[in-house]
Motif scaffolding. Sequence first.
Motif, PDB file in Angstrom:
ATOM      1  N   ALA A  42      24.569   7.528   2.800  1.00 49.26           N
ATOM      2  CA  ALA A  42      25.187   8.248   2.251  1.00 49.26           C
ATOM      3  C   ALA A  42      26.352   7.827   1.517  1.00 49.26           C
ATOM      4  CB  ALA A  42      25.743   9.359   3.108  1.00 49.26           C
ATOM      5  N   LEU A  43      26.933   6.764   1.858  1.00 42.25           N
ATOM      6  CA  LEU A  43      28.012   6.062   1.309  1.00 42.25           C
ATOM      7  C   LEU A  43      27.554   5.460  -0.044  1.00 42.25           C
ATOM      8  CD1 LEU A  43      30.938   5.138   0.994  1.00 42.25           C
ATOM      9  CD2 LEU A  43      30.380   3.280   2.423  1.00 42.25           C
ATOM     10  N   SER A  44      26.171   4.732   0.036  1.00 42.89           N
ATOM     11  CA  SER A  44      25.729   4.073  -0.999  1.00 42.89           C
ATOM     12  C   SER A  44      25.360   5.386  -2.258  1.00 42.89           C
ATOM     13  CB  SER A  44      24.258   3.282  -0.704  1.00 42.89           C
ATOM     14  OG  SER A  44      23.288   4.331  -0.322  1.00 42.89           O
ATOM     15  N   ALA A  45      24.804   6.273  -1.820  1.00 42.88           N
ATOM     16  CA  ALA A  45      24.766   7.418  -2.787  1.00 42.88           C
ATOM     17  C   ALA A  45      25.918   7.970  -3.481  1.00 42.88           C
ATOM     18  CB  ALA A  45      23.993   8.574  -1.882  1.00 42.88           C
ATOM     19  N   VAL A  46      27.025   8.018  -2.885  1.00 43.03           N
ATOM     20  CA  VAL A  46      28.216   8.590  -3.426  1.00 43.03           C
ATOM     21  C   VAL A  46      28.775   7.263  -4.304  1.00 43.03           C
ATOM     22  CG1 VAL A  46      30.735   8.932  -2.946  1.00 43.03           C
ATOM     23  CG2 VAL A  46      28.768   9.821  -1.394  1.00 43.03           C
ATOM     24  N   LEU A  47      28.732   6.004  -3.970  1.00 50.24           N
ATOM     25  CA  LEU A  47      28.990   4.890  -4.675  1.00 50.24           C
ATOM     26  C   LEU A  47      28.094   4.700  -5.914  1.00 50.24           C
ATOM     27  CD1 LEU A  47      30.144   2.183  -1.892  1.00 50.24           C
ATOM     28  CD2 LEU A  47      31.761   3.540  -3.550  1.00 50.24           C
ATOM     29  N   GLY A  48      26.972   5.221  -5.882  1.00 54.17           N
ATOM     30  CA  GLY A  48      26.005   5.321  -6.964  1.00 54.17           C
ATOM     31  C   GLY A  48      26.048   6.464  -7.832  1.00 54.17           C
ATOM     32  N   GLY A  49      27.041   7.433  -7.376  1.00 53.08           N
ATOM     33  CA  GLY A  49      27.003   8.747  -8.258  1.00 53.08           C
ATOM     34  C   GLY A  49      26.417   9.933  -8.329  1.00 53.08           C
ATOM     35  N   THR A  50      25.828  10.171  -6.956  1.00 50.90           N
ATOM     36  CA  THR A  50      24.931  11.287  -6.909  1.00 50.90           C
ATOM     37  C   THR A  50      25.849  12.617  -6.877  1.00 50.90           C
ATOM     38  OG1 THR A  50      23.275  12.520  -5.138  1.00 50.90           O
ATOM     39  CG2 THR A  50      25.564  11.775  -4.484  1.00 50.90           C
ATOM     40  N   GLN A  51      24.965  13.767  -7.525  1.00 46.83           N
ATOM     41  CA  GLN A  51      25.687  14.935  -7.791  1.00 46.83           C
ATOM     42  C   GLN A  51      25.532  15.843  -6.645  1.00 46.83           C
ATOM     43  OE1 GLN A  51      24.255  13.540 -10.839  1.00 46.83           O
ATOM     44  NE2 GLN A  51      26.392  13.077 -10.575  1.00 46.83           N
ATOM     45  N   SER A  52      24.442  15.635  -5.640  1.00 53.07           N
ATOM     46  CA  SER A  52      24.367  16.650  -4.563  1.00 53.07           C
ATOM     47  C   SER A  52      23.625  15.770  -3.460  1.00 53.07           C
ATOM     48  CB  SER A  52      23.465  17.311  -4.981  1.00 53.07           C
ATOM     49  OG  SER A  52      22.827  18.559  -3.651  1.00 53.07           O
ATOM     50  N   LEU A  53      23.812  15.945  -2.142  1.00 49.01           N
ATOM     51  CA  LEU A  53      23.671  14.964  -1.040  1.00 49.01           C
ATOM     52  C   LEU A  53      23.221  15.821   0.132  1.00 49.01           C
ATOM     53  CD1 LEU A  53      23.386  12.064   0.087  1.00 49.01           C
ATOM     54  CD2 LEU A  53      25.958  12.227   0.474  1.00 49.01           C
ATOM     55  N   HIS A  54      22.219  15.203   1.010  1.00 41.97           N
ATOM     56  CA  HIS A  54      21.829  15.660   2.007  1.00 41.97           C
ATOM     57  C   HIS A  54      21.651  14.529   3.211  1.00 41.97           C
ATOM     58  CE1 HIS A  54      19.328  17.201   5.432  1.00 41.97           C
ATOM     59  NE2 HIS A  54      18.739  16.121   5.605  1.00 41.97           N
ATOM     60  N   THR A  55      22.421  14.697   4.090  1.00 41.89           N
ATOM     61  CA  THR A  55      22.423  13.803   5.235  1.00 41.89           C
ATOM     62  C   THR A  55      21.362  14.094   6.493  1.00 41.89           C
ATOM     63  OG1 THR A  55      24.450  14.421   5.824  1.00 41.89           O
ATOM     64  CG2 THR A  55      24.659  12.364   4.950  1.00 41.89           C
ATOM     65  N   ASN A  56      20.568  13.140   6.882  1.00 43.33           N
ATOM     66  CA  ASN A  56      19.684  13.456   7.838  1.00 43.33           C
ATOM     67  C   ASN A  56      20.440  13.472   9.239  1.00 43.33           C
ATOM     68  OD1 ASN A  56      17.573  13.403   6.117  1.00 43.33           O
ATOM     69  ND2 ASN A  56      16.943  11.432   6.369  1.00 43.33           N
ATOM     70  N   SER A  57      19.819  14.130  10.266  1.00 39.11           N
ATOM     71  CA  SER A  57      20.309  14.148  11.386  1.00 39.11           C
ATOM     72  C   SER A  57      19.917  13.139  12.629  1.00 39.11           C
ATOM     73  CB  SER A  57      20.288  15.577  12.098  1.00 39.11           C
ATOM     74  OG  SER A  57      20.851  16.563  11.354  1.00 39.11           O
ATOM     75  N   ARG A  58      20.721  12.846  13.497  1.00 38.39           N
ATOM     76  CA  ARG A  58      20.182  11.772  14.278  1.00 38.39           C
ATOM     77  C   ARG A  58      18.960  11.796  15.097  1.00 38.39           C
ATOM     78  NH1 ARG A  58      20.985  13.727  19.342  1.00 38.39           N
ATOM     79  NH2 ARG A  58      21.215  11.641  20.251  1.00 38.39           N
ATOM     80  N   ASP A  59      18.592  13.064  15.242  1.00 36.97           N
ATOM     81  CA  ASP A  59      17.306  13.248  16.027  1.00 36.97           C
ATOM     82  C   ASP A  59      15.977  13.687  15.273  1.00 36.97           C
ATOM     83  OD1 ASP A  59      18.379  15.692  15.457  1.00 36.97           O
ATOM     84  OD2 ASP A  59      18.603  16.508  17.346  1.00 36.97           O
ATOM     85  N   GLU A  60      16.006  13.628  13.951  1.00 41.51           N
ATOM     86  CA  GLU A  60      14.807  13.894  13.339  1.00 41.51           C
ATOM     87  C   GLU A  60      13.699  13.046  13.541  1.00 41.51           C
ATOM     88  OE1 GLU A  60      15.351  15.390   9.302  1.00 41.51           O
ATOM     89  OE2 GLU A  60      17.918  15.215   9.604  1.00 41.51           O
ATOM     90  N   ALA A  61      13.895  11.725  13.885  1.00 37.89           N
ATOM     91  CA  ALA A  61      12.501  11.037  14.263  1.00 37.89           C
ATOM     92  C   ALA A  61      11.986  11.753  15.508  1.00 37.89           C
ATOM     93  CB  ALA A  61      12.792   9.687  14.563  1.00 37.89           C
ATOM     94  N   LEU A  62      12.580  12.749  16.146  1.00 38.54           N
ATOM     95  CA  LEU A  62      12.041  13.157  17.394  1.00 38.54           C
ATOM     96  C   LEU A  62      11.615  14.606  17.448  1.00 38.54           C
ATOM     97  CD1 LEU A  62      14.700  11.558  19.628  1.00 38.54           C
ATOM     98  CD2 LEU A  62      12.373  11.033  19.782  1.00 38.54           C
ATOM     99  N   ALA A  63      12.370  15.254  16.515  1.00 38.71           N
ATOM    100  CA  ALA A  63      12.137  16.981  16.545  1.00 38.71           C
ATOM    101  C   ALA A  63      12.848  17.422  15.010  1.00 38.71           C
ATOM    102  CB  ALA A  63      12.479  17.491  17.842  1.00 38.71           C
TER     103      ALA A  63
END
Length: 558
Positions: free
Chosen positions: A352-373
């Motif tokens: 997420a930090l790389s996206a912000v430093l790269g200048g994104t206009q919108s951002l979704h951050t994945n959740s810790r358990d998405e590899a499971l459910a």
Amino acid sequence: MSDSTQVKELEARKQGWTEKVEASLKKRPERKTEFATDSQITIDRLYTPADLNEFEYEEQLGFPGEYPFTRGVQPTMYRGRHWTMRQYAGFGSAEETNERFKYLLQQGQTGLSCAFDLPTQIGYDSDQPLSRGEVGKVGVAIDSLKDMEILFDGIPLDKVSTSMTINAPASVLLAMYIAVAEKQGISPDKLSGTIQNDILKEYVARGTYIFPPAESMRLITNIFAYCAKSVPNWNTISISGYHIREAGATAVQEIAFTLADGIAYVDAAIKAGLDVDQFAPRLSFFFNAHVNFSEEIAKFRAARRIWAKIMKERFGAKDAKSMMLRFHTQTAGSTLTAQQPDVNIMRVAFQALSAVLGGTQSLHTNSRDEALALPTEHSVLIALRTQQVIGYEIGVADTVDPLGGSYFIEKLTNEIESKVWEYIQKIEDLGGATKSIERGYMQKEIQESAYRYQKAVESGSQVVIGVNKFQMKKEPPQELMRVDPAVEQLQVAKTRKVREERDNKAVEKCLSNLKEAAKTDANLMPLMIDAVKAYATLGEICDVLREVFGEYQAVATI
């Protein structure tokens, strides 16, 4: 640097320093013999101004909000307003997803992002036999306008920006959204948001296509034309590199293939009679924030510069907004691990930090358990709070392009740009994005990259914490989210009730009108809006188009 004498002196000093360092490596070697990005761009030990000897500030960097937009599309970037914090949500029924939407908005999310289940994505109703077992599983089930009404119940659509990850039947879902807004008393010109609507990457990397490429491109340009007049604040396409990257592409391939697709969409719109400056300002992009921190930042900056040149030099755009590459970013789902899922919190934060430093206009951050459910409410809150900490606490949003001028970042940006142009030229030589997809070129390139990465993981040269290094034996997590199997039965019953209670003669007329218009070159958006207002279902509308357009069959690659 422009003084050749200074450059030569610096290069000589660096050479002397390098010799000293390499002599010391006999006693204390470096961790690896070679260092490279995920795109196999060699990373030097040290970067100096001499690495940017041919660098032209105005041409390659410039100022934020000005061509070539390397430093960002807005003059003040996040000093004026944070990026849209848009968590992806959708599961089970429209009622459940509506509750999750409201929860996220209460927690400070600033935009909605909707995931649809697999049957919806490929144009089937929940009671279609092929939908069995998939209803509500990877997103929310939407069969008719009734579901859309429930999905956005109590959410004022003139106050919230909504993104919908939908491609093949994007026009139908947009028609439903417009119809729901009208029921709320909101005119289409007050709506803001995005439909993904990027069918080319479905043929390359994801697979939720319905119709052949030519007919799919027609639907896309129909949306461009309709929205330019009636829904002017809507982003009519989100040209997606995200799924290309998730399929195994490198950072360079992600940008090259995505921008090549973008060229194809602009070409198609111009051939359909649209003026470039009429539709191009509403084009948007969707990228992946992967794990190689510096390469990701440079990738986003290079993408903006390349797109600005394409729009100005190739398509003759005059409006500066037509040259701006505006993009949404999602952290990399493919990097999440089922092993030690709490480590995913750190992965997501740095992505997420790389996206912000790269200048994104919108951002979704994945959740810790998405590899499971599907993510639990607690996990998605941590993901949202991650964005908020980046935006409000650590200071990176206080200046524009904080890493601009870094010898390493600028050199890497230039190298990525050069390699992307090579790919774009290769695709042009093959006849453009659509032709290269039909020939399986992009698919094969991605498959080869994915294979190289998997070999690196299995050999241990690519470290994945918890998978091939620092493993731990631990009981699997117990509190995972599961979609209730009863959701499918309830959704099927709801859809059949809609068919029983609607005016079926009106539906038949709307579908007949749509079918006849599909045989011509008419814009189909108004007819789709009529059909959804009559409560024709998604599957019924798509079946009519299947009859006229046919269905796409995948190309085998060798």
